[in-house]
Scaffold this active site. Sequence first.
Site, PDB file in Angstrom:
ATOM      1  N   PRO A   2     122.182 -24.797 154.429  1.00 18.71           N
ATOM      2  CA  PRO A   2     120.774 -24.646 154.046  1.00 18.71           C
ATOM      3  C   PRO A   2     120.224 -25.916 153.401  1.00 18.71           C
ATOM      4  CG  PRO A   2     122.073 -22.774 153.278  1.00 18.71           C
ATOM      5  CD  PRO A   2     123.032 -23.813 153.767  1.00 18.71           C
ATOM      6  N   GLU A   3     119.202 -26.468 154.024  1.00 25.83           N
ATOM      7  CA  GLU A   3     118.456 -27.580 153.456  1.00 25.83           C
ATOM      8  C   GLU A   3     117.070 -27.029 153.098  1.00 25.83           C
ATOM      9  OE1 GLU A   3     118.730 -31.113 155.929  1.00 25.83           O
ATOM     10  OE2 GLU A   3     120.640 -30.451 156.743  1.00 25.83           O
ATOM     11  N   LYS A  61     116.942 -27.863 147.374  1.00 21.37           N
ATOM     12  CA  LYS A  61     117.746 -26.881 148.110  1.00 21.37           C
ATOM     13  C   LYS A  61     118.166 -25.705 147.231  1.00 21.37           C
ATOM     14  CE  LYS A  61     119.839 -30.758 150.569  1.00 21.37           C
ATOM     15  NZ  LYS A  61     121.081 -31.522 150.726  1.00 21.37           N
ATOM     16  N   ARG A 267     129.971 -38.553 156.981  1.00 14.83           N
ATOM     17  CA  ARG A 267     129.107 -37.532 157.550  1.00 14.83           C
ATOM     18  C   ARG A 267     128.546 -37.995 158.891  1.00 14.83           C
ATOM     19  NH1 ARG A 267     127.642 -35.365 151.837  1.00 14.83           N
ATOM     20  NH2 ARG A 267     129.873 -35.103 151.782  1.00 14.83           N
TER      21      ARG A 267
END
Length: 278
Positions: A2-3, A61, A267
Amino acid sequence: MPELPEVETMRRGLLPIVGGTVVDIVVPRLQVKPIRVGPSVSLFRRRIRGRTIADVRRRGKRLLVILDDHNVVLIEPRMTGLVVIADPPDLPHVRATFSLQGTKVREFSYWDRRGLGSLEWMSAVQLESRLGPDRLGPDALEISVGQLRERLSHSRRPIKVALLDQQAIAGIGNLYASEILHVARIHPSVPCQQIDHGNWQRIQRAIREVLSEAIHYEGSTLSDGTYRNALNNQGSYQHHHRVYDRAGQVCSTCQQGVIVRMVQSQRSSFYCTDCQPS
DNA sequence: CCCCAGTCCTGCGGGC
DNA sequence: TGCCCGCAGGACTGGG
């Protein structure tokens, strides 16, 4: 993951709990390792039970459930956390269920598959020391070009890595950072120091464009199917991703370049070889 | 101060 | 077919 768009979708879906009074909180004993509940499960329950929910807000967030005594419940979904007012995706990962009275919605639950998220009761003062302006940058939907430049333009870090720094700007995560830079037509490796004013403007516009578009589609549910809105329905922005998880595909924007995956700060970053030259 | 690597945790998928 | 390892990337922390 979730962003900002996913957390904002959660917030909107959770608004029906406003006005409800918390009757009880059940923290089930599960096979999986328990999540962090602060200050402790018993104090969490004692301080929230009987309180009426005044509002549901978002900072970056994080989700904030504001109580009528001005204390807050801070929900940090981290990787796989979500809130539901409907049936959860499954029962083994329901971490807490709040029962309510005084509203149409009788209960809501926090669900978290990997359990990296947390639930914390805290005072307004504690909240400010935790998520105040010196800990968390301006919300990505609100940030001005001036603020963005002021906070990032002196950094030597690659722009993609810098956009993930919540202390500089709040709400952008790994997925939307790649999408934003594609819309802004900037290569993820460009050092912040080398970005000129015009490009900061493009980045700021791309942030707003991508995040509001993603909110419109209720966020992204990736192939693992984890993310759901408060009614346990999938988001649909994944069908509109321009680069994220599309390595090897022809760019749908320019129809010329190929989407490449690279690793920055451990990432994945994705970019188009033509739209975003280095 | 600034930045990177490692940690937490679970489920899935690639490789053998 | 079955097992195992590595990866997914939120926030934080220790150290260079």
